[in-house]
Motif scaffolding. Structure first.
Motif, PDB file in Angstrom:
ATOM      1  N   ALA A   1     -24.366   7.130 -18.977  1.00  0.00           N
ATOM      2  CA  ALA A   1     -22.946   7.472 -18.690  1.00  0.00           C
ATOM      3  C   ALA A   1     -22.507   8.731 -19.229  1.00  0.00           C
ATOM      4  CB  ALA A   1     -22.214   6.218 -18.867  1.00  0.00           C
ATOM      5  N   ASN A   2     -23.255   8.911 -20.282  1.00  0.00           N
ATOM      6  CA  ASN A   2     -22.851  10.139 -21.118  1.00  0.00           C
ATOM      7  C   ASN A   2     -21.403   9.909 -21.684  1.00  0.00           C
ATOM      8  OD1 ASN A   2     -23.660  12.565 -22.106  1.00  0.00           O
ATOM      9  ND2 ASN A   2     -22.523  13.769 -20.601  1.00  0.00           N
ATOM     10  N   VAL A   3     -21.356   9.063 -22.427  1.00  0.00           N
ATOM     11  CA  VAL A   3     -20.040   8.604 -23.170  1.00  0.00           C
ATOM     12  C   VAL A   3     -20.316   8.630 -24.597  1.00  0.00           C
ATOM     13  CG1 VAL A   3     -18.596   7.440 -21.176  1.00  0.00           C
ATOM     14  CG2 VAL A   3     -19.960   6.268 -23.125  1.00  0.00           C
ATOM     15  N   PRO A   4     -19.637   9.305 -25.577  1.00  0.00           N
ATOM     16  CA  PRO A   4     -19.802   9.456 -27.163  1.00  0.00           C
ATOM     17  C   PRO A   4     -20.010   7.823 -27.448  1.00  0.00           C
ATOM     18  CG  PRO A   4     -17.433   9.870 -26.789  1.00  0.00           C
ATOM     19  CD  PRO A   4     -18.231   9.882 -25.335  1.00  0.00           C
ATOM     20  N   LEU A   5     -19.305   7.005 -27.145  1.00  0.00           N
ATOM     21  CA  LEU A   5     -19.164   5.521 -28.026  1.00  0.00           C
ATOM     22  C   LEU A   5     -19.194   4.574 -26.947  1.00  0.00           C
ATOM     23  CD1 LEU A   5     -18.959   4.213 -30.571  1.00  0.00           C
ATOM     24  CD2 LEU A   5     -16.500   4.646 -30.611  1.00  0.00           C
ATOM     25  N   VAL A   6     -19.991   3.308 -27.047  1.00  0.00           N
ATOM     26  CA  VAL A   6     -19.797   2.135 -26.430  1.00  0.00           C
ATOM     27  C   VAL A   6     -19.609   1.169 -27.339  1.00  0.00           C
ATOM     28  CG1 VAL A   6     -21.012   0.564 -24.999  1.00  0.00           C
ATOM     29  CG2 VAL A   6     -20.833   2.941 -24.421  1.00  0.00           C
ATOM     30  N   LEU A   7     -18.832   0.114 -27.341  1.00  0.00           N
ATOM     31  CA  LEU A   7     -18.529  -0.957 -28.050  1.00  0.00           C
ATOM     32  C   LEU A   7     -18.798  -2.367 -27.357  1.00  0.00           C
ATOM     33  CD1 LEU A   7     -15.176   0.058 -29.473  1.00  0.00           C
ATOM     34  CD2 LEU A   7     -17.268   0.221 -30.806  1.00  0.00           C
ATOM     35  N   VAL A   8     -19.890  -3.210 -27.969  1.00  0.00           N
ATOM     36  CA  VAL A   8     -20.191  -4.245 -27.183  1.00  0.00           C
ATOM     37  C   VAL A   8     -20.072  -5.394 -28.333  1.00  0.00           C
ATOM     38  CG1 VAL A   8     -21.542  -3.335 -25.540  1.00  0.00           C
ATOM     39  CG2 VAL A   8     -22.625  -4.207 -27.748  1.00  0.00           C
ATOM     40  N   GLY A   9     -19.883  -6.686 -27.639  1.00  0.00           N
ATOM     41  CA  GLY A   9     -19.984  -7.819 -28.566  1.00  0.00           C
ATOM     42  C   GLY A   9     -20.991  -8.810 -28.051  1.00  0.00           C
ATOM     43  N   HIS A  10     -20.608  -9.866 -28.045  1.00  0.00           N
ATOM     44  CA  HIS A  10     -21.461 -10.998 -27.517  1.00  0.00           C
ATOM     45  C   HIS A  10     -22.779 -11.518 -28.029  1.00  0.00           C
ATOM     46  CE1 HIS A  10     -22.997 -13.526 -23.946  1.00  0.00           C
ATOM     47  NE2 HIS A  10     -23.952 -12.693 -23.913  1.00  0.00           N
ATOM     48  N   SER A  11     -23.596 -10.669 -28.902  1.00  0.00           N
ATOM     49  CA  SER A  11     -24.684 -11.054 -29.285  1.00  0.00           C
ATOM     50  C   SER A  11     -24.577 -11.803 -30.704  1.00  0.00           C
ATOM     51  CB  SER A  11     -25.878  -9.925 -29.568  1.00  0.00           C
ATOM     52  OG  SER A  11     -25.490  -9.043 -30.677  1.00  0.00           O
ATOM     53  N   HIS A  12     -23.357 -11.451 -31.288  1.00  0.00           N
ATOM     54  CA  HIS A  12     -22.942 -11.972 -32.689  1.00  0.00           C
ATOM     55  C   HIS A  12     -23.905 -11.371 -33.839  1.00  0.00           C
ATOM     56  CE1 HIS A  12     -21.003 -15.923 -30.999  1.00  0.00           C
ATOM     57  NE2 HIS A  12     -21.129 -14.989 -30.289  1.00  0.00           N
ATOM     58  N   VAL A  13     -24.434 -10.293 -33.429  1.00  0.00           N
ATOM     59  CA  VAL A  13     -25.340  -9.511 -34.508  1.00  0.00           C
ATOM     60  C   VAL A  13     -24.636  -8.125 -34.631  1.00  0.00           C
ATOM     61  CG1 VAL A  13     -27.671  -8.435 -34.997  1.00  0.00           C
ATOM     62  CG2 VAL A  13     -27.131 -10.918 -33.897  1.00  0.00           C
TER      63      VAL A  13
END
Ligand code: ZN
Length: 227
Positions: A124-136
């Protein structure tokens, strides 16, 4: 702009309050929530109210979607299913309305692994992706075609300038990276730095509330271990 990022609160009000107090010591411009406000824990209504009041952006996680009926509860096995059914029963109209109306549906955040998400950001060529879900808590940086990073323990600082990054703040309410303290992330989008934080909270109090509510013992026991 400074942003505090929280994820995977899971109805753990005492963990959320500890995180909000720590955030308030140095108030950010915005608070973003990556989802899973409810599920597993004993205080879904209060957690929804706090996030509704405080968050500028809020995604819906898979537990939030299950509780509001957008995901079939049959997909939730074992303790997660028991807790999701309990949450459905106790969820008050205001909290239901918040999960339905304000928490935005994620496009892919909850269905893909962090690794797949990372490939996605590269494409996607974006500078920053934030994810949750894994709890790590996790930081993965792509710079000059090299991938670096991994688990992000308390105190980890990440330089985001000139790289592509995927960050997971870790869980507020049910950490699974062997550190039972509540996790959150601070982003400084002017200096492009990220800072991973942990804060102590009264684990025993949340465990008592879970046992009083009749939620599965395994879910209560794991909180003190961060597993
Ligand atoms: Zn979660």
């Amino acid at each position: 702009m400074r942003v505090a990022v929280v994820s995977d609160i899971h109805s753990n009000l005492h963990a959320l309050e500890a995180v909000l107090a720590a955030i308030d010591a140095e108030p950010p411009d915005e608070l973003w929530c990556l989802g899973d406000i409810v599920g597993y824990g004993p205080r879904p209504n209060e957690c929804c109210a706090a996030i509704a009041e405080r968050a500028d952006v809020c995604l819906a996680g898979n537990h939030d979607l299950a509780v509001r009926g957008a995901i079939d509860l049959a997909e939730f096995g074992g303790e997660a299913g028991v807790a999701a059914r309990w949450t459905r029963e106790v969820l008050e109209p205001e909290a239901q309305e918040f999960l339905h109306g304000s928490a935005r549906d994620p496009v892919w955040e909850y269905v893909l692994s962090d690794q797949v998400a990372f490939v996605t950001i590269a494409l996607a060529n974006v500078p920053l992706v934030l994810v949750g879900h894994s709890h790590v808590a996790l930081q993965i940086v792509l710079a000059n075609d090299e991938v670096e990073g991994g688990v992000a323990p308390a105190g980890t600082e990440v330089e985001l300038d000139g790289v592509q990054a995927l960050l997971n703040p870790g869980a507020v309410g049910q950490p699974r990276d062997n550190d039972p303290r509540a996790a959150y992330l601070l982003l400084d989008l002017d200096s492009w730095r990220a800072s991973f934080r942990r804060v102590e909270y009264d684990v025993a109090r949340t465990q008592r509330e879970m046992r009083d509510a009749g939620l599965p013992e395994l879910l209560a026991a794991r909180l003190e271990l961060g597993l």
